[in-house]
Design a protein around this motif. Structure first.
Motif, PDB file in Angstrom:
ATOM      1  N   TYR A 190       8.811  11.399   6.847  1.00  0.00           N
ATOM      2  CA  TYR A 190       7.618  11.479   6.005  1.00  0.00           C
ATOM      3  C   TYR A 190       6.894  12.809   6.238  1.00  0.00           C
ATOM      4  N   ALA A 191       6.744  13.188   7.508  1.00  0.00           N
ATOM      5  CA  ALA A 191       6.025  14.427   7.821  1.00  0.00           C
ATOM      6  C   ALA A 191       6.692  15.631   7.165  1.00  0.00           C
ATOM      7  N   VAL A 192       8.031  15.621   7.140  1.00  0.00           N
ATOM      8  CA  VAL A 192       8.761  16.760   6.592  1.00  0.00           C
ATOM      9  C   VAL A 192       8.825  16.713   5.070  1.00  0.00           C
ATOM     10  N   LEU A 193       9.055  15.511   4.504  1.00  0.00           N
ATOM     11  CA  LEU A 193       9.350  15.403   3.077  1.00  0.00           C
ATOM     12  C   LEU A 193       8.134  15.148   2.198  1.00  0.00           C
ATOM     13  N   ALA A 194       7.107  14.504   2.738  1.00  0.00           N
ATOM     14  CA  ALA A 194       5.980  14.099   1.902  1.00  0.00           C
ATOM     15  C   ALA A 194       5.344  15.266   1.118  1.00  0.00           C
TER      16      ALA A 194
ATOM     17  N   THR B 294       0.839  -1.189   0.000  1.00  0.00           N
ATOM     18  CA  THR B 294       0.000   0.000   0.000  1.00  0.00           C
ATOM     19  C   THR B 294       0.879   1.245   0.000  1.00  0.00           C
ATOM     20  N   GLN B 295       0.284   2.371  -0.297  1.00  0.00           N
ATOM     21  CA  GLN B 295       0.985   3.636  -0.106  1.00  0.00           C
ATOM     22  C   GLN B 295       0.910   3.971   1.370  1.00  0.00           C
ATOM     23  N   VAL B 296       2.043   3.914   2.057  1.00  0.00           N
ATOM     24  CA  VAL B 296       2.071   4.121   3.501  1.00  0.00           C
ATOM     25  C   VAL B 296       2.235   5.605   3.801  1.00  0.00           C
ATOM     26  N   GLN B 297       1.224   6.182   4.419  1.00  0.00           N
ATOM     27  CA  GLN B 297       1.306   7.563   4.902  1.00  0.00           C
ATOM     28  C   GLN B 297       1.721   7.489   6.364  1.00  0.00           C
ATOM     29  N   ALA B 298       3.012   7.685   6.617  1.00  0.00           N
ATOM     30  CA  ALA B 298       3.588   7.358   7.917  1.00  0.00           C
ATOM     31  C   ALA B 298       3.255   8.356   9.017  1.00  0.00           C
ATOM     32  N   ALA B 299       2.764   9.516   8.677  1.00  0.00           N
ATOM     33  CA  ALA B 299       2.449  10.510   9.704  1.00  0.00           C
ATOM     34  C   ALA B 299       1.456  11.517   9.152  1.00  0.00           C
TER      35      ALA B 299
END
Length: 253
Positions: free
Chosen positions: A243-247, A135-140
């Motif tokens: 993830y929070a910073v780069l997504a 899946t596309q993991v949205q980590a935060a």
């Protein structure tokens, strides 16, 4: 024979109020993901989302509860180990003995493990995404405020303590008492770790299976959970905060 049955009941009960329960739900999740339009690769897994986005003070309370309460099964595992060990924390290598030198070694080993697992793990995730197996993991989903970063770091530590204490420290002590040979203990621990990550797709299962095998072998050599907790925390901190910073800036995340 009676002692073996008691240990079996203890292991089953602890797992099914903690990570074993998560594994059951993850198996159901992969069945759901696999039968949806587009299959596993078209789905999304959300980690660390906001709960009540329109009321920040209540959401903060939820985040604290969701960070602290999952640690309780790990504490229960240590408590149960106290039935057979005078110092259960020392028995699994999560004690303060050895002073600064011991903890410096644990820190160094843990950070090395994090690099060994984390970098190839990202490549495996991207490969699995390309093949439609993850899946596309949205980590935060908490943003990048100081409070959000603090929560994400605490959540990473919580995950590490919960998983490494139970899946490694506890099971590597209890499963041999049930007659499991060393190879079965290592494999069983790794399969369990992979199973409760199935909600991320087959890529999540495979990556965590490999992580479980490596962590199990390291524990066999060191008899210490501490470096595994360091490694797991570091991997999750990089994943969550990164993830929070780069997504918002990097499309492929």
């Amino acid at each position: 024979m009676r002692a073996r049955a008691a240990y079996g009941a203890e292991v089953a009960l602890l797992l099914f109020v903690s990570l074993g329960k998560s594994a059951v739900y993850s198996v159901l999740a992969i069945l759901d993901l696999s039968t949806r339009p587009g299959g596993v690769g078209a789905q999304t897994s959300q980690l660390n989302p906001t709960v009540v986005p329109d009321r920040p003070w209540l959401d903060a309370l939820y985040q604290v509860a969701q960070t602290l309460l999952p640690v309780v099964p790990a504490l229960l595992a240590v408590h149960l180990l106290g039935r057979t060990h005078a110092d259960p924390w020392a028995a699994i290598g999560l004690d303060l003995r050895g002073g600064a030198r011991r903890w410096a070694r644990d820190l160094g080993t843990g950070l090395g493990l994090a690099a060994l697992i984390g970098i190839p793990g990202l490549g495996l995730y991207l490969l699995a995404r390309a093949g439609g197996l993850a899946t596309q993991v949205q980590a935060a989903g908490l943003g990048t405020s100081a409070w959000a970063v603090l929560v994400l770091v605490a959540r990473a530590l919580m995950n590490a303590l919960l998983e490494e204490v139970i899946v490694v420290g506890y099971l590597f002590d209890r499963l041999p008492r049930l007659g499991w040979p060393p190879w079965a203990v290592l494999a069983g621990s790794a399969v369990l770790r992979g199973s409760y990550h199935l909600y991320q797709g087959w890529g999540g299962f495979a990556g965590n299976l490999v992580m479980g095998l490596v962590f199990g072998l390291v524990y066999r050599r060191t008899h210490r959970v501490a470096p595994l907790v360091v490694a797991h925390t570091a991997i999750d901190v990089v994943a969550f905060v990164g993830y929070a910073v780069l997504a918002p800036r990097v499309g492929w995340l």
